[in-house]
Every structure is written in C-alpha cells, then in structure tokens.
Write a protein that holds these residues in place. Structure first.
Motif, mmCIF file in Angstrom:
data_model
loop_
_atom_site.group_PDB
_atom_site.id
_atom_site.type_symbol
_atom_site.label_atom_id
_atom_site.label_comp_id
_atom_site.label_asym_id
_atom_site.label_seq_id
_atom_site.Cartn_x
_atom_site.Cartn_y
_atom_site.Cartn_z
ATOM 1 N N HIS A 174 -5.630 -4.090 1.722
ATOM 2 C CA HIS A 174 -5.657 -4.436 0.296
ATOM 3 C C HIS A 174 -6.691 -3.599 -0.457
ATOM 4 C CE1 HIS A 174 -2.769 -7.635 0.564
ATOM 5 N NE2 HIS A 174 -3.493 -8.353 1.400
ATOM 6 N N LYS A 206 0.827 -1.209 0.000
ATOM 7 C CA LYS A 206 0.000 0.000 0.000
ATOM 8 C C LYS A 206 0.864 1.263 0.000
ATOM 9 C CE LYS A 206 -1.844 2.023 3.545
ATOM 10 N NZ LYS A 206 -2.637 2.372 4.735
ATOM 11 N N SER A 225 -5.229 -0.337 -1.059
ATOM 12 C CA SER A 225 -4.264 -0.388 -2.160
ATOM 13 C C SER A 225 -4.981 -0.238 -3.502
ATOM 14 C CB SER A 225 -3.487 -1.715 -2.131
ATOM 15 O OG SER A 225 -2.620 -1.772 -1.015
#
Length: 360
Positions: A287, A222, A290
């Motif tokens: 996630h 990230k 990200s």
C-alpha cells in the motif's frame, strides 16, 4: 528402457480407468521439486494426459490432476504446454466460474500459476455462451475476465459456490495486472455493468479474515497504478474512490489534530479508537508503494497533501520500527513535503530511487 517411475507416468493414459486413477494418485508426490522432471518423459506426454484427466467427472481425479498441474507450473516448459493450449485454458477459466465445481479453488491456484506466463493475456479474448444456462445466472457478461471478477466479488465467503471462496483469484488478478492489457482492464469502465473493475476490489483491502485476498488485491491496485494517466481519475472519481481504501489499512490508533482529521477522506474520519493497521507488514508495504506510485505526478501530490496523507504517514512511521516500512514512509514524506517551486516535468525523472520496481 523406461524406469519404474517413468512407467508410472505412462499409466496416466492407460485404457484401464482404475489403473489410471492409481497412477495419478501416486504421481502427486513426484510433482514438486527435482522429481517433477519425471513428467518430461516421452516428450511431456504426461502433460497431455493430465489436461485430459482434470476434465474427467470425479472430484478425486480432478483434485489430484489439478494439484499435479499446479505444482508443475514451476517448470516453464510444462507451464507453457498448458497455457499455450488455448482450448484447455479456455475450459479451465470457465470451469473456475462453474458454481457447481467442487475443486474451483484448486483450479484458481492452477490458473494463477499459469498467469506467470505472458501468454495468459489471451484470456481477455475468451467468451462463452454457457452463461445462458441456469447455473450461470449470476453472470451478466459472457467475457472471461468479467466472469472471473464476478466470481471473486460475489463468491467471497462461499456465497456463490459452497465449495469455493475464490480468494486465489486475487493472485491471478495481481499477475495479470502486470501486463498493459491487464492494467487497462482494471482501470476502465466495463460496458456490461458500467463499473470500473478495480472499484469492486477495494472493499477487500480491509478483509482481515482473508490474508490471501487482501494481499492479491493490494498488489493488483499497485500494478494498476503503473499507468500514471489514470491516477487523477482513480482518486477523484466518486464512483471509484481509490484513495480511502489505500489509506484505511495504514490508519492506526494514532491521533491527528482536528484540522488534519477534517481534511482526511470521509471514510477515515472518526475511526474507532481501537482501529489497527494492516497486520501483515508485506501487505502494508504494498500500500505504501501504491502511494509512492501516485506521487509520480504533481497534481496528485497536491491532492494527497490536501487530503492529509502526510500526517497519516507520519503517524504510521511512529508506530513501526520495521526497516522497509520506515524507508517507504521516509520516501513518501520527502515527496509530499518537498518544494514544488520548480519544473514539474523535470522532477518526475530526477531521482531514479523514486521509481518502484514491480515485484509481486
């Protein structure tokens, strides 16, 4: 006149080795919480003593010294006294890389705690000649960051050092990737092995027997994505292949139609029926963050649409009734399904809510 506890820390530099060891053992219990100010006595002389003790041969001494130092990193003054000592920091980094080090994992924790300081970026300039020794045959570079990466990748499951799995280095990578120099390292091909470092970490996003490793790797990915200029390369270069390793932890047992399934990256096609999502909600959210970062530019958004990211996120949304997960899924859906028929540059800064705050 010093108190009894202040006299205790004075014994850390006693000429009598046995007295010094006994004092060190008793100091461990005072190294966290308000009591840690005890180590500030006499102008922080104890920090100097601890930096010497951790380098003494002997597992017990090194363990106790490293434990105290890792705890004392909560105090910014004491932490800076450690990290600003370049000679000590360099010793620590390469001692972590010593495959015969019996307290390497504990030293990884100390190194990670020191990485809360901006001064940690000096590790990018550290080099060593020790890799010429037989004990260091595993390393192909004499640069500190390259050696740490090799430890993390090659040393998983205690395959390099039987006393260490190096999982906590993932937290160190996450911390150091907060800095521009760190992000540049992870997304730039390195000369010694012609590999982009972040590509070595991706396989660990689904290492479900190692929560620390998964969490640190997710945060490193990230943070590395805060440099938008590298996004397209990271997801389209086959040697890196970032996208599947962000999506795999998000993929569960939900069914997609044939067309959407066909458009998914190869790694996500024909997954087993019992495939489960990342079990830790906090990691799953990283996630998703990200993916939100990847959505910062129109070309990447278009690519994500082509790869059926939207249907995958829709199925994820159905599977969870967790507020933050649902909120992140909603934001992704809005970005991926919105009309791109107006000026792209204007959309990048049009909504401050789409900006993710970097939090580890």
């Amino acid at each position: 006149m010093p108190t009894e506890l202040e006299e205790l820390v004075e014994f850390l530099h006693s000429d009598n080795a046995q007295v010094k060891q006994i004092a060190l053992e008793h100091c461990v219990q005072f190294s966290s919480g308000p009591q840690q100010q005890l180590f500030a006595y006499d102008n922080y002389t104890a920090i100097k003593d601890l930096k010497a003790l951790i380098q003494v041969n002997g597992r017990t001494t090194a363990t106790q010294a490293a434990t105290i130092m890792a705890n004392l990193c909560e105090d910014t003054v004491m932490r800076d006294l450690m990290v600003d000592d370049e000679e000590f920091l360099k010793w620590l980094v390469f001692e972590v890389c010593n495959p015969l080090n019996k307290v390497a994992d504990l030293m990884c924790i100390l190194l990670t705690n020191l990485a809360k300081s901006d001064s940690i970026t000096k590790v990018f300039g550290f080099e060593t000649e020790q890799i010429k020794n037989d004990d260091f045959r595993v390393f192909r570079s004499n640069k500190a960051m390259d050696c740490l990466m090799d430890c993390f990748v090659k040393g998983a499951d205690k395959t390099m050092n039987k006393w260490a799995n190096y999982d906590y280095l993932s937290y160190f990578f996450a911390d150091i990737s907060r800095f521009a120099q760190g992000r540049a390292y992870f997304v730039t091909e390195q000369a010694y092995d012609e590999v982009v470092p972040i590509s070595k970490l991706l396989v660990f996003t689904e290492k479900y027997d190692a929560k620390i490793r998964r969490e640190g790797v997710a945060s490193t990915i990230k943070n590395s994505l805060f440099d938008t200029s590298a996004h397209m390369t990271l997801i389209t270069d086959e040697k890196i292949n970032l996208l599947p390793y962000i999506l795999l932890p998000l993929a569960g047992p939900g069914e997609l139609d044939d067309e959407d399934m066909f458009n998914l990256p190869d790694e996500l096609q024909l997954l087993p029926e019992d495939k489960k999502c990342e079990p830790v909600h906090e990691i799953l959210c990283v996630h998703l963050e990200s993916l939100l970062l990847l959505c910062n530019t129109r070309p990447v958004r278009e690519y994500l649409r082509e790869k059926s990211v939207y249907p995958l996120i829709k199925e994820l949304h159905k599977a969870f009734d967790v507020e933050l997960i649902c909120e992140l899924c909603d934001r992704l859906v809005q970005l991926l399904m919105r009309d791109e028929g107006f000026d792209d540059e204007a959309t990048e800064d049009s909504d401050e809510d789409d900006q993710i705050v970097e939090v580890l």
